[in-house]
Design an enzyme around this catalytic site. Structure first.
Site, PDB file in Angstrom:
ATOM      1  N   CYS A 187       0.819  -1.226   0.000  1.00 31.97           N
ATOM      2  CA  CYS A 187       0.000   0.000   0.000  1.00 31.97           C
ATOM      3  C   CYS A 187       0.849   1.270   0.000  1.00 31.97           C
ATOM      4  O   CYS A 187       0.331   2.365  -0.230  1.00 31.97           O
ATOM      5  CB  CYS A 187      -0.964  -0.009   1.175  1.00 31.97           C
ATOM      6  SG  CYS A 187      -2.065  -1.432   1.140  1.00 31.97           S
TER       7      CYS A 187
ATOM      8  N   HIS B 203      -3.489   7.381   1.614  1.00 34.93           N
ATOM      9  CA  HIS B 203      -3.854   6.018   1.222  1.00 34.93           C
ATOM     10  C   HIS B 203      -5.265   5.754   1.750  1.00 34.93           C
ATOM     11  O   HIS B 203      -5.571   6.043   2.905  1.00 34.93           O
ATOM     12  CB  HIS B 203      -2.848   5.050   1.830  1.00 34.93           C
ATOM     13  CG  HIS B 203      -3.242   3.611   1.702  1.00 34.93           C
ATOM     14  ND1 HIS B 203      -3.696   3.074   0.522  1.00 34.93           N
ATOM     15  CD2 HIS B 203      -3.264   2.599   2.607  1.00 34.93           C
ATOM     16  CE1 HIS B 203      -3.975   1.798   0.705  1.00 34.93           C
ATOM     17  NE2 HIS B 203      -3.726   1.482   1.962  1.00 34.93           N
TER      18      HIS B 203
ATOM     19  N   ASN C 138     -10.059  -0.292  -0.255  1.00 32.94           N
ATOM     20  CA  ASN C 138      -8.601  -0.228  -0.241  1.00 32.94           C
ATOM     21  C   ASN C 138      -8.064  -0.893  -1.513  1.00 32.94           C
ATOM     22  O   ASN C 138      -8.146  -2.106  -1.661  1.00 32.94           O
ATOM     23  CB  ASN C 138      -8.091  -0.948   1.017  1.00 32.94           C
ATOM     24  CG  ASN C 138      -6.586  -0.847   1.171  1.00 32.94           C
ATOM     25  OD1 ASN C 138      -5.875  -0.504   0.228  1.00 32.94           O
ATOM     26  ND2 ASN C 138      -6.101  -1.169   2.353  1.00 32.94           N
TER      27      ASN C 138
HETATM   28  O1  UT7 Z   1      -3.738  -0.931   3.456  1.00 32.28           O
HETATM   29  C1  UT7 Z   1      -3.005  -1.483   4.499  1.00 32.28           C
HETATM   30  C2  UT7 Z   1      -3.431  -0.948   5.726  1.00 32.28           C
HETATM   31  N1  UT7 Z   1      -4.567  -1.665   6.263  1.00 32.28           N
HETATM   32  C3  UT7 Z   1      -5.308  -1.054   7.108  1.00 32.28           C
HETATM   33  O2  UT7 Z   1      -5.127   0.119   7.303  1.00 32.28           O
HETATM   34  C4  UT7 Z   1      -6.337  -1.806   7.922  1.00 32.28           C
HETATM   35  C5  UT7 Z   1      -6.177  -1.428   9.362  1.00 32.28           C
HETATM   36  N2  UT7 Z   1      -7.130  -2.040  10.240  1.00 32.28           N
HETATM   37  C6  UT7 Z   1      -8.431  -1.704  10.201  1.00 32.28           C
HETATM   38  O3  UT7 Z   1      -8.840  -0.910   9.381  1.00 32.28           O
HETATM   39  C7  UT7 Z   1      -9.355  -2.277  11.254  1.00 32.28           C
HETATM   40  O4  UT7 Z   1      -8.596  -2.948  12.238  1.00 32.28           O
HETATM   41  C8  UT7 Z   1     -10.410  -3.268  10.671  1.00 32.28           C
HETATM   42  C9  UT7 Z   1     -11.409  -2.472   9.849  1.00 32.28           C
HETATM   43  C10 UT7 Z   1      -9.712  -4.304   9.805  1.00 32.28           C
HETATM   44  C11 UT7 Z   1     -11.153  -3.961  11.790  1.00 32.28           C
HETATM   45  O5  UT7 Z   1     -11.770  -2.999  12.641  1.00 32.28           O
HETATM   46  P1  UT7 Z   1     -11.618  -3.148  14.221  1.00 32.28           P
HETATM   47  O6  UT7 Z   1     -12.417  -2.063  14.802  1.00 32.28           O
HETATM   48  O7  UT7 Z   1     -10.151  -3.175  14.528  1.00 32.28           O
HETATM   49  O8  UT7 Z   1     -12.325  -4.531  14.497  1.00 32.28           O
HETATM   50  P2  UT7 Z   1     -11.724  -5.830  15.220  1.00 32.28           P
HETATM   51  O9  UT7 Z   1     -10.713  -6.490  14.351  1.00 32.28           O
HETATM   52  O10 UT7 Z   1     -11.341  -5.470  16.628  1.00 32.28           O
HETATM   53  O11 UT7 Z   1     -13.000  -6.742  15.297  1.00 32.28           O
HETATM   54  C12 UT7 Z   1     -14.123  -6.399  16.126  1.00 32.28           C
HETATM   55  C13 UT7 Z   1     -15.169  -7.471  15.962  1.00 32.28           C
HETATM   56  C14 UT7 Z   1     -14.620  -8.885  16.111  1.00 32.28           C
HETATM   57  O12 UT7 Z   1     -15.616  -9.645  16.761  1.00 32.28           O
HETATM   58  P3  UT7 Z   1     -15.453 -10.029  18.310  1.00 32.28           P
HETATM   59  O13 UT7 Z   1     -14.177 -10.808  18.413  1.00 32.28           O
HETATM   60  O14 UT7 Z   1     -15.390  -8.711  19.037  1.00 32.28           O
HETATM   61  O15 UT7 Z   1     -16.687 -10.826  18.583  1.00 32.28           O
HETATM   62  C15 UT7 Z   1     -14.503  -9.385  14.691  1.00 32.28           C
HETATM   63  O16 UT7 Z   1     -14.631 -10.780  14.579  1.00 32.28           O
HETATM   64  O17 UT7 Z   1     -15.712  -7.407  14.629  1.00 32.28           O
HETATM   65  C16 UT7 Z   1     -15.680  -8.705  14.041  1.00 32.28           C
HETATM   66  N3  UT7 Z   1     -15.529  -8.550  12.587  1.00 32.28           N
HETATM   67  C17 UT7 Z   1     -16.579  -8.361  11.774  1.00 32.28           C
HETATM   68  N4  UT7 Z   1     -17.901  -8.280  12.024  1.00 32.28           N
HETATM   69  C18 UT7 Z   1     -18.711  -8.052  10.956  1.00 32.28           C
HETATM   70  C19 UT7 Z   1     -14.391  -8.548  11.854  1.00 32.28           C
HETATM   71  N5  UT7 Z   1     -14.688  -8.357  10.567  1.00 32.28           N
HETATM   72  C20 UT7 Z   1     -16.039  -8.231  10.474  1.00 32.28           C
HETATM   73  C21 UT7 Z   1     -16.926  -8.001   9.415  1.00 32.28           C
HETATM   74  N6  UT7 Z   1     -18.249  -7.926   9.703  1.00 32.28           N
HETATM   75  N7  UT7 Z   1     -16.517  -7.856   8.151  1.00 32.28           N
END
Ligand code: UT7
Length: 319
Positions: free
Chosen positions: A113, A246, A276
């Site tokens: 990225c 980005h 993305n």
């Molecule tokens: O381009 C390279 C750079 N990449 C990035 O910048 C990505 C950086 N990271 C992020 O943008 C965020 O961490 C995410 C958008 C990927 C995830 O958001 P988050 O607020 O960090 O969520 P999380 O990983 O803490 O997950 C929270 C909950 C979890 O459930 P539990 O364990 O709390 O029950 C996940 O399993 O959300 C769940 N979850 C989803 N739920 C519905 C994860 N993906 C999904 C989904 N739909 N697609």
């Protein structure tokens, strides 16, 4: 003193659109979750016979047209991609041939990225050093092909697309400052750890990511990089007119804007409709904003990207 200057921009998004509602029919997710956590509403998916070089070619032709430059005038092509058409030759060499021009250097850079920041900095050095006068710099990706479509944590985040700029040698800036960084100790938090050996796929050919670790790293690294780039140029955040970040997550972008005390109406946000697109995201955002007439001659723009490697980079430029 010789500088490089963006003379034109172009972009291309494949025809097929995949909405959050479409994804909610495939995996356990919802439009509400995706929009509130990322800001993404839909993404574009390349057709099965559409390759990275095809996307790159369409974006390049648009950039050449907007610059008023003929393909025959190009003397350097740098393509940023982590999803090239094949192991080799490079997407850049394939693109060169598709543009019907030959003979000058063409190569890919792979910084995920941060790829476009790396490619732009590289081409800028070629121009400043007198090795090129008219460079085509492209970010192009088909991340849809390295996603596990059953993994809701990653498949909702990415899309396909391409963006390009034409860089021309100029007596005035242009690109004022570029900064590139990498730290391989963090290579495991975002990776597609697969390869090919002896006719077989070895490892995992799907993207995996520790989202929270990436989020934390990105917020801190991008804030520090923005300050460092401005300092090195003898400028402050108050001198900035636009941030072209980005396009990964609106929350990361808001955090960078806050660090720079930049209001969100000075931040180019296009991720809602393409997600993305890795190396393509900065030039896609740049092109959309340029075509919308947002940038005025003489305004200062900061471009910033970060991703797998970890690798990150910035470019500070005068429009
Ligand atoms: O381009 C390279 C750079 N990449 C990035 O910048 C990505 C950086 N990271 C992020 O943008 C965020 O961490 C995410 C958008 C990927 C995830 O958001 P988050 O607020 O960090 O969520 P999380 O990983 O803490 O997950 C929270 C909950 C979890 O459930 P539990 O364990 O709390 O029950 C996940 O399993 O959300 C769940 N979850 C989803 N739920 C519905 C994860 N993906 C999904 C989904 N739909 N697609």
């Amino acid at each position: 003193m010789l500088y490089s200057r963006i003379a034109g921009t172009g972009s291309y998004l494949p025809e097929q659109i995949l909405t959050n509602a479409d994804l909610a029919r495939r995996v356990d997710t919802s439009d509400e979750w995706i929009v509130s956590r990322t800001g993404i509403h839909s993404r574009h998916i390349a057709a099965p016979d559409e390759m990275t070089s095809d996307l790159a070619c369409k974006a390049s032709l648009a950039a050449l047209e907007s610059a008023g430059v003929a393909a025959s005038e190009i003397d350097l092509i740098v393509v940023a991609t982590s999803t090239p058409d094949m192991i080799f030759p490079s997407a850049a060499c394939i693109l060169q041939d598709k543009l019907g021009v030959h003979g000058f250097p063409a190569f890919d850079v792979q910084a995920v990225c941060a790829g476009f920041a790396y490619a732009l900095a590289t081409a800028d050095q070629f121009v400043r050093g007198g090795m090129a006068k008219t460079a085509l710099v492209v970010g192009a990706e088909v991340f849809s092909r390295i996603l596990d479509w059953n993994d809701r944590r990653t498949c909702v985040l990415f899309g396909d697309g391409a963006g390009a700029v034409v860089l021309k040698a100029s007596d005035e800036p242009g690109i004022i400052m570029t900064k590139l960084k990498a730290d391989g100790r963090y290579r495991d938090i975002l990776a597609t750890p697969g390869g090919v050996a002896n006719g077989e796929v070895v490892g995992t050919p799907f993207l995996h990511m520790d989202g929270q670790a990436v989020f934390r790293f990105a917020v801190k690294a991008l804030a520090e990089l923005a300050s460092e780039t401005l300092d090195a140029a003898g400028m402050t955040a108050a001198d900035l007119d636009w941030l072209v970040p980005h396009q990964a997550n609106v929350r990361i972008i808001e955090s960078t804007a806050k660090h720079l005390h930049l209001s969100m109406d000075k931040v180019i946000l296009t991720l809602a409709h393409h997600g993305n697109t890795s190396a393509a995201s900065i030039p896609l955002a740049l092109d959309e904003a340029a075509r919308a007439g947002k940038f005025k001659r003489g305004e200062h723009l900061m471009l910033e990207g970060i991703g797998g490697g970890f690798a990150w980079g910035s470019a500070l430029l005068r429009w």
